[in-house]
Scaffold this active site. Structure first.
Site, PDB file in Angstrom:
ATOM      1  N   GLU A  80       0.812  -1.209   0.000  1.00  0.00           N
ATOM      2  CA  GLU A  80       0.000   0.000   0.000  1.00  0.00           C
ATOM      3  C   GLU A  80       0.849   1.265   0.000  1.00  0.00           C
ATOM      4  O   GLU A  80       1.816   1.387   0.736  1.00  0.00           O
ATOM      5  CB  GLU A  80      -0.938   0.012   1.210  1.00  0.00           C
ATOM      6  CG  GLU A  80      -1.919  -1.155   1.255  1.00  0.00           C
ATOM      7  CD  GLU A  80      -2.886  -1.168   0.081  1.00  0.00           C
ATOM      8  OE1 GLU A  80      -3.037  -0.111  -0.582  1.00  0.00           O
ATOM      9  OE2 GLU A  80      -3.484  -2.232  -0.173  1.00  0.00           O
ATOM     10  N   CYS A 143      -8.190  -2.318   7.787  1.00  0.00           N
ATOM     11  CA  CYS A 143      -6.813  -2.297   7.270  1.00  0.00           C
ATOM     12  C   CYS A 143      -6.317  -0.862   7.098  1.00  0.00           C
ATOM     13  O   CYS A 143      -5.224  -0.509   7.555  1.00  0.00           O
ATOM     14  CB  CYS A 143      -6.731  -3.056   5.951  1.00  0.00           C
ATOM     15  SG  CYS A 143      -6.918  -4.844   6.106  1.00  0.00           S
ATOM     16  N   HIS A 167      -1.246  -5.914   1.662  1.00  0.00           N
ATOM     17  CA  HIS A 167      -2.419  -6.776   1.507  1.00  0.00           C
ATOM     18  C   HIS A 167      -2.022  -8.063   0.773  1.00  0.00           C
ATOM     19  O   HIS A 167      -1.194  -8.026  -0.149  1.00  0.00           O
ATOM     20  CB  HIS A 167      -3.515  -6.071   0.706  1.00  0.00           C
ATOM     21  CG  HIS A 167      -4.483  -5.315   1.554  1.00  0.00           C
ATOM     22  ND1 HIS A 167      -4.647  -3.950   1.484  1.00  0.00           N
ATOM     23  CD2 HIS A 167      -5.361  -5.749   2.505  1.00  0.00           C
ATOM     24  CE1 HIS A 167      -5.578  -3.570   2.339  1.00  0.00           C
ATOM     25  NE2 HIS A 167      -6.028  -4.640   2.971  1.00  0.00           N
TER      26      HIS A 167
END
EC number: 3.4.19.3
Length: 215
Positions: A80, A143, A167
């Site tokens: 991310e 998350c 992820h």
């Protein structure tokens, strides 16, 4: 001894397992080049997850924090880029909370960028034959909540510590309950996370290569 904190989540959304914890728990007490890996499980609950994360950081005093989460439907390891300051839950968390358009940190900035060399990490994982990419959104569920809270803490109090969020796809045993959904073996995820840690510890400045998206 230097330590790395890596976290995974408990199952949520009706799943029997969460691949993040199934893989991360295998890494507890792993030694990598003189660095000890410490694994902790986080609850899938707004607020409670950040409390558990902050306690773990206080206990472990890591040089690197990697939070790992399930992204069912994604086919590769996705690192991310950014966390945004909003909770907007499509489904309730494991305590029944379902915030809508709520800031994670009152008066916090709109977003934080990762503190990881994400493009170097993606390249290293791909070179090992494992699909990986940069992700431009961590969602608006727990998350993203954890990623934003982590980066807020590091920016406020632990500026020398690296940290970010990755992820991972379903495991094959989950994908059988989701026809057509992609999956990745626990072994491949484990190798990818070990590479991610190694690269994050070694690289101070990320690669100047594209990792963007058209949409």
């Amino acid at each position: 001894m230097r330590r790395v904190l890596i976290t995974g989540f408990e199952p949520f959304g009706g799943e029997r397992i969460n691949p993040s914890w199934e893989v991360v728990k295998q890494m507890n007490d792993l030694m990598m080049g003189g660095v000890r890996i410490v694994a902790r499980q986080l609850p899938c609950a707004f607020g409670e997850a950040l409390t558990a994360l902050n306690t773990a950081i206080d206990d472990v005093q890591p040089v690197l924090v990697l939070a790992i989460g399930q992204a069912g439907g994604r086919a590769d390891i996705t690192i991310e880029r950014v966390a945004i300051n909003v909770d907007d839950a499509r489904i309730p968390d494991n305590l029944g909370n379902q915030p809508v358009d709520q800031p994670i940190i009152q008066e916090g900035p709109a977003a934080y960028f990762t503190r990881l060399p994400i493009k170097a990490m993606v390249q290293g994982i791909r070179e090992a034959g494992i699909p990986a990419s940069v992700s431009q959104t961590a969602g608006t569920y727990v998350c993203n909540h954890v990623m934003y809270g982590l980066l807020h803490r590091l920016n406020q109090f632990n500026n020398e510590v690296k940290g970010g969020f990755i992820h991972i796809p379903y495991l094959p045993e989950q994908a059988v309950d989701h026809p057509g959904a992609p999956s990745m073996s626990a072994h491949s995820v484990l190798v990818a996370l070990e590479l991610a840690i190694s690269i994050a510890l070694q690289i101070e400045h990320d690669l100047h290569i594209t990792g963007g998206a058209v949409h």
